[in-house]
Design a protein around this motif. Structure first.
Motif: not given
Length: 321
Positions: A74-100
């Motif tokens: 795909g492209t940069k845009e379709t790839t990001l959309d793809f990962f958006d979609e699979i995250l939306d459809h599964h119960s995974v907690e995403l925490q951003t702005h947190v640097e380990v």
């Protein structure tokens, strides 16, 4: 007593997301995905130009997908959309702005430390990409021109005289893309762009042939100087030249200091792991491009996530307390 996750994943790139989603599909619950930037796949967002092709078979490397995430070209845009979609459809907690900052092995769990807080988990997967720490030149960049020296196209304007440094896919793509509205030269220490994929080799050859990009090949750079806010490039075997901006696209570095602080052993510039991607520390895994010689394959990262999820669900986990 703080919450105990079954799985904590550091880095929300393809390998991290795959580990989370494949883990969920394997029946693992209480999964947290920790990302230092504002959204998942920050490397794709920052270092891929708009509409850049994203191929499953990266650099022609054929990879059969093992898991249940069906990734296609795909492209940069379709790839990001793809990962958006699979995250939306599964119960995974995403925490951003947190640097380990580090990971500490306790008796029955891991503690993952971030600024001002920590999380506990039975298993931890490190999927920090090399481009989270882009390679920088060995010479010092004068303070007066630091804003004129970058590693992405973020701050570029139209009508600038720009030098792109590097010979891989990103460098070539940056040079060709910038040449539409700028005066662009590309400097590479070798005589050819053999590191780039065939499409990019053709594109840069055409750009050079049509005098859209000026090649500076077989030349190293000894340093940079500040000349009234412009960047004077000190070449080792040709006359020095002044540019409005210099963009370095010279790859990324394994986050060795972070791995060492967490107790993960390295060999030949890569973290040591077994066939299940488990490190020398039981229950701590690595995945994605830090495990690869040259990095970059999304398909391999997806397979790493699948293998780790299968092993954690079917293998011996760190016992809960």
């Amino acid at each position: 007593m703080s919450h105990l996750y079954n799985l904590a994943i550091i880095g929300a790139g393809p390998a991290g997301i795959a580990t989370a989603v494949e883990g969920y599909l394997q029946g693992i619950r209480d999964i947290v995905l920790l990302e230092k930037d504002q959204n998942h796949n920050s490397t794709i967002r920052k270092y891929y130009k708009d509409n850049k092709r994203v191929d499953k078979d990266w650099k022609g490397q054929k990879v059969e997908l093992d898991g249940r995430i069906y990734f296609v070209d795909g492209t940069k845009e379709t790839t990001l959309d793809f990962f958006d979609e699979i995250l939306d459809h599964h119960s995974v907690e995403l925490q951003t702005h947190v640097e380990v900052q580090s990971i500490e092995k306790k008796e029955n769990f891991f503690e993952v430390f971030m600024a001002g807080k920590s999380v506990r988990a039975k298993n931890v997967v490190v999927t920090i990409g090399r481009m989270g720490k882009p390679n920088k030149p060995s010479y010092k960049i004068p303070s007066g021109i630091k804003k004129k020296v970058g590693y992405t196209l973020d701050d570029c304007s139209e009508g600038e005289k720009i030098l792109v440094v590097g010979g891989g896919d990103s460098a070539v793509e940056y040079a060709v893309d910038l040449s539409e509205k700028n005066d662009v030269a590309i400097c590479y220490r070798r005589e050819t762009f053999r590191r780039a994929n065939p499409t990019n080799q053709t594109n840069i050859a055409n750009a050079i042939m049509h005098k859209e990009v000026r090649p500076i090949l077989g030349i190293d750079i000894d340093g940079l100087e500040d000349v009234d806010g412009k960047v004077k490039v000190i070449f080792n075997d040709m006359e020095n030249e002044i540019f409005d901006r210099v963009i370095y696209a010279i790859g990324g570095t394994t986050p060795s200091a972070f791995l060492a602080s967490s107790g993960i052993e390295e060999a030949d510039g890569k973290p040591v792991h077994d066939d299940n991607y488990e490190t020398n520390i039981k229950g701590m895994f690595v995945a994605g491009d830090i495990t690869q010689e040259s990095g970059g394959s999304i398909a391999l990262g997806l397979n790493h996530g699948y293998a780790i999820a299968c092993y954690i669900q079917g293998g011996d986990q760190i016992p809960s307390d």
